[in-house]
Each structure stands twice: as structure tokens, then as C-alpha cells.
Write a protein that holds these residues in place. Structure first.
Motif, mmCIF file in Angstrom:
data_model
loop_
_atom_site.group_PDB
_atom_site.id
_atom_site.type_symbol
_atom_site.label_atom_id
_atom_site.label_comp_id
_atom_site.label_asym_id
_atom_site.label_seq_id
_atom_site.Cartn_x
_atom_site.Cartn_y
_atom_site.Cartn_z
ATOM 1 N N ILE A 135 20.159 66.380 1.909
ATOM 2 C CA ILE A 135 20.430 65.699 3.181
ATOM 3 C C ILE A 135 20.079 64.220 3.079
ATOM 4 O O ILE A 135 20.827 63.352 3.546
ATOM 5 N N ALA A 136 18.947 63.915 2.458
ATOM 6 C CA ALA A 136 18.555 62.512 2.278
ATOM 7 C C ALA A 136 19.552 61.763 1.401
ATOM 8 O O ALA A 136 19.872 60.598 1.651
ATOM 9 N N TRP A 137 20.057 62.437 0.372
ATOM 10 C CA TRP A 137 21.058 61.801 -0.482
ATOM 11 C C TRP A 137 22.358 61.565 0.287
ATOM 12 O O TRP A 137 23.023 60.553 0.109
ATOM 13 N N GLY A 138 22.715 62.501 1.143
ATOM 14 C CA GLY A 138 23.914 62.306 1.963
ATOM 15 C C GLY A 138 23.765 61.177 2.962
ATOM 16 O O GLY A 138 24.762 60.530 3.328
ATOM 17 N N ALA A 139 22.520 60.927 3.411
ATOM 18 C CA ALA A 139 22.261 59.840 4.367
ATOM 19 C C ALA A 139 21.721 58.603 3.668
ATOM 20 O O ALA A 139 20.955 57.836 4.254
ATOM 21 N N ARG A 140 22.118 58.393 2.405
ATOM 22 C CA ARG A 140 21.582 57.253 1.648
ATOM 23 C C ARG A 140 21.992 55.914 2.241
ATOM 24 O O ARG A 140 21.258 54.929 2.124
ATOM 25 N N ALA A 141 23.135 55.856 2.922
ATOM 26 C CA ALA A 141 23.529 54.601 3.565
ATOM 27 C C ALA A 141 22.567 54.254 4.703
ATOM 28 O O ALA A 141 22.183 53.088 4.879
#
Length: 371
Positions: free
Chosen positions: A62-68
Motif C-alpha cells: 500500500i505504501a509503495w502504491g501511494a509513493r506519490a
């Protein structure tokens, strides 16, 4: 009707078949054997540690998906650090800059506390989904809370490192590795502590309006009574207790002890009395800073802090830092308990149920047709 009687017969036949086959008991025994050591009455089939490992992997994805989004947060920290560095660049170790150094530390802590308040609406937004997972016995909510606290430590360490590198060296704080890493550790720990505090409010309070109101008022009190604008000794007795339940106050004392306690402050300007043309003999002058000694041009930072703010350098680790860590552990524990046991009706979701209207003509059945 005959259709109703036939349906009841089918249900009774199915119930008797299940009782004869004893399939329900076999299914129950199979579920109990597959519970990985869980007690028989527990709705969960996996252990707490196994759930935490899976949740850690999920939260990393999830954190990688919200990296922006995280990149934007890192940019915000760096931008504010650059503005702060430009405003307080090249501070001197003299008496005229001693309050400016304190203002710099106060501004840094206030920014970290205010920046993490966005955790409240994020927690409330995710709470409905987590409740569905809880009622489906997917995982312990406390396991998710502990995993999120661990990730908060990592993300807080990264953004505080970027912030500390920019601010620390541009403003010329104490130039030793030990003091830098102490400053950085205090900042990162406070960041994780504030995130845990705001998450506990988001999990414990029913609506976003109430949670933001409580967090805003609490944060205002903590910033005001952090011990810089007014020292702890100068506070009213009925307000002084707030400084002892205030992680900002403990972190502020730790940073003051780290940065001001290690320098010798040179008296200059109006802090020397008398001052002006012809007054250049320190033997006939005195420094007005707290902790100054007659006949000396410099004041030990430790003496200044102990007499003006009741901050003691020897307590930098054993009291000030340990207190912030203790608050972080307390807020994480409160978040875990709130996620496990606190539920509100507004979290469940709603459905509109309308009363069935009576039809003008009764539907035909086989009984009516046969009659």
C-alpha cells in the motif's frame, strides 16, 4: 400453498440429512484443527504473529502504491526546512542569538506536530474498511495498528533525516556528530509519537469533526505550554501539570539540552551592563543572562538552561528522551485497544429499508385456482 409446504419439507429433509451425516461436526473439527494454535472459541484461524507478517507485507505494498503521496510529504518537509534554514542561517553563539536558537527549535517541533495532524482524517477514512475485515475475522485490528506504528517509524525517520540535514548545517548548530544524531533522534521519535497520538484519536472518537476538534485543542495547549514561550517554573500551578503530560515539552527540553547545553554563550550588546563607549573592562561589567558570573564574559549553556528554564543537561537522555519514547508506546497501546474494542454504529454502514406496500389484487395461488 403447496409451494410453501414443499419448501418446508425440503428444509426438514436437509436438516435431518445433515444430522445423520454429522458433516457439521466434521467441518467444525476441521476448522478447529486448522487454527494454528488459536483457542477453539476464537474466530481467527491464524496466530497474531502470522497476521502481523501478512499485514506488514500488505502495508508495504500500500505504501509503495501511494509513493506519490509520500514523495509530496517528503517535498513538503524539505521545502519547510529550506525556508527555515534561510530564516535562521549562520546563527552565532552569543547572547543576542540565544533566544533565536530557542525559537528555531520551537518552530521545528511545532511544524512536526502540525504536519502530522493529517493522520486523523486518514484514520477515520480507513476505519470502516478495517471494521469489515474485523467482522469477517480476517485479522486482529491490533496487529494492523502495530504494523502501522512500525511503518510510521520508518517513514518518520526518512523525512526527519531530510529535514534535519538541511536545517542543522545551514543554521550552524553544534557541529559534532553526537549532537546531530541526538537532534535527529529526538525529532524522529517525536514525529512517530505525534502520528500515534493522532491515530489513537481517529480510532477512539466517533466522527471526524469531534476528532479534529479534540486534536486541535490538545495540540494548541501542547504548543503553548511546551516550556519555551513560558518556562515551566513560571506557569500557573493549575496549568503546570499539562507540561508533564506533553510530549512536545519533553522533546523541547531534550533539544534545548542538546543544543544550548553544549555551548559557551558570549555576552554581547545590551546584555552587558553597563555598555557603550568607554565600558570595555569586564571586571566592571556584568552579563544579564541567567547563570552569568561576575567578571566573566561567557556563560555556560548548562547554567543558563538550569536557571532560566529549569532544563538540565544531565537529564537529556534519562528523562527527556525516555519520556517521549514512553508517550509513543502509550499512544500505540491506546490505538491497539481502541481498534479492538471501540465500534460505533456510524462505522457499520446503512441500508434503506422500505415497507412493502399491499397490492390491490391478491396474487393467485394453486389453492385459489383449485377452489
Amino acid at each position: 400453498s403447496s409451494q410453501h409446504r414443499e419448501l418446508e419439507q425440503q428444509l426438514a429433509a436437509f436438516a435431518s440429512q445433515v444430522a445423520e451425516d454429522k458433516r457439521s461436526g466434521e467441518i467444525r473439527d476441521f476448522v478447529n484443527h486448522s487454527k494454528m494454535g488459536q483457542r477453539a472459541r476464537s474466530p481467527y484461524i491464524s496466530t497474531f504473529g502470522f497476521q502481523a507478517r501478512l499485514l506488514l507485507r500488505r502495508q508495504l505494498l500500500i505504501a509503495w502504491g501511494a509513493r506519490a503521496e509520500h514523495a509530496l510529504v517528503f517535498f513538503t518537509y524539505c521545502a519547510f526546512a529550506a525556508l527555515t534554514a534561510l530564516s535562521f542561517m549562520n546563527l552565532e553563539a552569543d547572547s543576542e542569538s540565544v533566544r533565536i536558537r530557542g525559537s528555531l527549535l520551537f518552530l521545528i517541533l511545532s511544524f512536526v506536530a502540525l504536519a502530522e495532524e493529517s493522520t486523523v482524517p486518514k484514520t477515520l477514512e480507513n476505519r470502516r474498511v478495517n471494521l469489515k475485515h474485523k467482522r469477517g475475522a480476517y485479522f486482529h485490528p491490533a496487529a494492523l495498528t502495530l504494523v502501522e506504528a512500525l511503518l510510521d517509524l520508518v517513514l518518520g525517520a526518512i523525512k526527519c533525516l531530510l529535514f534535519a540535514v538541511i536545517v542543522y548545517f545551514a543554521t550552524e548548530m553544534v557541529g559534532t556528530a553526537g549532537h546531530f544524531f541526538t537532534f535527529y533522534l529526538q525529532l524522529a521519535t517525536l514525529c512517530a509519537c505525534m502520528v500515534a497520538f493522532f491515530r489513537s484519536l481517529g480510532l477512539a472518537l466517533p466522527t471526524v469533526d469531534i476528532a479534529l476538534t479534540v486534536s486541535g485543542v490538545t495540540l494548541l495547549l501542547w504548543i503553548t505550554l511546551s516550556g519555551y514561550m513560558q518556562s515551566t517554573g513560571g506557569m500557573r500551578v493549575y496549568m503546570r501539570w499539562i507540561s508533564f503530560v506533553n510530549p512536545l515539552a519533553w522533546s523541547m527540553r531534550g533539544l534545548l539540552a542538546d543544543q544550548l547545553g553544549a555551548v559557551d554563550i558570549v555576552c554581547s550588546g545590551t546584555n552587558l551592563v553597563p555598555s557603550g563607549p568607554g565600558f570595555d573592562n569586564i571586571a566592571y561589567q556584568v552579563c544579564t543572562l541567567a547563570g552569568a558570573l561576575p567578571g566573566q564574559l561567557t556563560v555556560r549553556g548548562a547554567d543558563y538552561l538550569s536557571q532560566s528554564m529549569q532544563v538540565y543537561v544531565e537529564d537529556k537522555w534519562r528523562r527527556y528522551y525516555v519520556a517521549v519514547v514512553g508517550f509513543w508506546l502509550l499512544f500505540v497501546a491506546l490505538s491497539a485497544v481502541a481498534s479492538e474494542y471501540i465500534e460505533y454504529d456510524i462505522m457499520v454502514g446503512s441500508a434503506i429499508v422500505s415497507k412493502r406496500r399491499k397490492t390491490a389484487v391478491e396474487p393467485l395461488t394453486e389453492d385459489l385456482v383449485s377452489d
